[in-house]
Write a protein that holds these residues in place. Structure first.
Motif, PDB file in Angstrom:
ATOM      1  N   GLN A 193     -13.080 -22.188 -40.290  1.00 28.98           N
ATOM      2  CA  GLN A 193     -13.961 -21.268 -39.714  1.00 28.98           C
ATOM      3  C   GLN A 193     -13.694 -20.744 -38.270  1.00 28.98           C
ATOM      4  O   GLN A 193     -13.747 -19.696 -37.816  1.00 28.98           O
ATOM      5  CB  GLN A 193     -15.313 -21.763 -39.843  1.00 28.98           C
ATOM      6  CG  GLN A 193     -15.812 -22.506 -41.143  1.00 28.98           C
ATOM      7  CD  GLN A 193     -15.122 -21.560 -42.200  1.00 28.98           C
ATOM      8  OE1 GLN A 193     -15.422 -20.286 -42.537  1.00 28.98           O
ATOM      9  NE2 GLN A 193     -14.572 -22.076 -43.292  1.00 28.98           N
ATOM     10  N   THR A 205     -14.572 -19.083 -47.953  1.00 26.00           N
ATOM     11  CA  THR A 205     -15.879 -18.863 -47.101  1.00 26.00           C
ATOM     12  C   THR A 205     -15.330 -18.023 -45.845  1.00 26.00           C
ATOM     13  O   THR A 205     -16.278 -17.101 -45.484  1.00 26.00           O
ATOM     14  CB  THR A 205     -16.301 -20.214 -46.673  1.00 26.00           C
ATOM     15  OG1 THR A 205     -16.691 -21.050 -47.960  1.00 26.00           O
ATOM     16  CG2 THR A 205     -17.401 -20.112 -45.760  1.00 26.00           C
ATOM     17  N   ALA A 206     -14.249 -18.683 -45.136  1.00 26.19           N
ATOM     18  CA  ALA A 206     -13.953 -17.744 -44.033  1.00 26.19           C
ATOM     19  C   ALA A 206     -13.638 -16.366 -44.240  1.00 26.19           C
ATOM     20  O   ALA A 206     -14.082 -15.285 -43.519  1.00 26.19           O
ATOM     21  CB  ALA A 206     -12.510 -18.201 -43.340  1.00 26.19           C
TER      22      ALA A 206
END
Ligand code: NAD
Length: 265
Positions: free
Chosen positions: A116, A162-163
């Protein structure tokens, strides 16, 4: 009528492709390898002055030397190091990334956080630093190298998926805020690209499954892609260059899949 662009050839490196960036300065993260190297090369061929940012000193310096650019050896997981990078940037290519494959139940939290930091927080910090310059001159391009995984998921890639989804959101917000200032923000969403990262993956999978590298391609990596070949880094760079042209100034807040038809299936 003559076309502004030569006809596309799938594997040729772009050499400006009719886009003139002679007065522009670009910053490309992860510019030492793969897609970042191809983007830095294409932008330089179109006339831009290019800052090549990478944590790998040798490759950053080699690419910068090859294109007459400037190397910056920076770990993008370190916000203080990002604070040393130039702010007078007209074209920002957020490209640096890394992958980690593991089930959610076994995914190392520190690896999740690192991904992230490099793939979401660093692009945010770099936009935050370069946007005032872009706003002041009324022109700018934010090009975010996302992925098919910015639009859909695969098992075992929780941090990466997710990132990339977060990068999609960040890119859209930047598009809304930048619109009044002549700044566009877009994502490019490649499928599997022939880079060192993917070539290693093919070799490992061939050994693990006891099959040939060609079979890994068609039976493992490209099962969901109707076009059964890898994308070339130069093809991603050609899309990035196209987004820098004045004729692309109405294109913002979008995601451009270069996925061989994967998303249509
Ligand atoms: P690559 O491994 O060839 O290059 C990535 C570069 O980023 C390397 O030079 C590496 O040193 C640099 N980097 C990584 N972490 C860094 C950090 N903390 N600080 C500074 N530099 C760092 O990878 P690639 O395949 O060219 O991928 C580039 C981007 O394209 C990534 O965001 C990736 O998610 C995306 N992408 C790749 C593919 C693919 O199939 N290769 C597909 C879709 C999207």
């Amino acid at each position: 009528m003559t076309s502004e662009f030569p006809p596309p050839t799938a594997h040729s490196a772009p050499s400006g492709a009719g886009v003139d960036l002679t007065s522009r300065t670009a910053l490309v993260t992860g510019g030492g390898s793969g897609i970042g190297k191809a983007c830095a090369t294409a932008l330089a061929a179109a006339g831009a002055t290019v800052h090549v940012v990478d944590r790998d000193a040798d490759s950053a310096k080699e690419v910068a030397a090859g294109i007459g650019g400037e190397a910056h050896v920076v770990d993008l997981a370190d916000p203080a190091a990002i604070g040393t990078l130039p702010t007078e940037v007209d074209i920002l290519v957020n490209n640096a990334g890394l992958q980690h494959v593991a089930p959610l139940t076994e995914f190392p939290p520190e690896r999740f956080a690192l991904i992230q930091q490099v793939m979401v927080t660093a692009p945010f910090l770099l936009m935050r630093r370069s946007l005032p310059h872009m706003y002041a001159q009324g022109w700018g391009r934010l090009i975010n190298i996302s992925s098919v995984h910015g639009l859909r998921a695969s098992a075992y890639k929780s941090a990466y998926v997710t990132a990339k989804h977060a990068l999609e959101g960040l890119s859209k917000v930047a598009a809304l805020e930048g619109a009044a200032h002549g700044v566009t923000s877009n994502c490019i969403n490649p499928g599997y690209v022939r880079t060192p990262l993917v070539e290693n993956q093919i070799r490992d999978q061939a050994a693990a499954h006891g099959i040939s590298p060609d079979d890994v391609l068609t039976d493992v990596l490209l099962t969901r892609s109707p076009i059964k070949r890898l994308l070339e880094a130069e093809e991603v760079a050609a899309a990035a260059l196209w987004l820098c042209a004045d004729h692309s100034s109405y294109i913002t807040g979008t995601s451009l899949p270069l996925d061989g038809g994967w998303g249509a299936s």
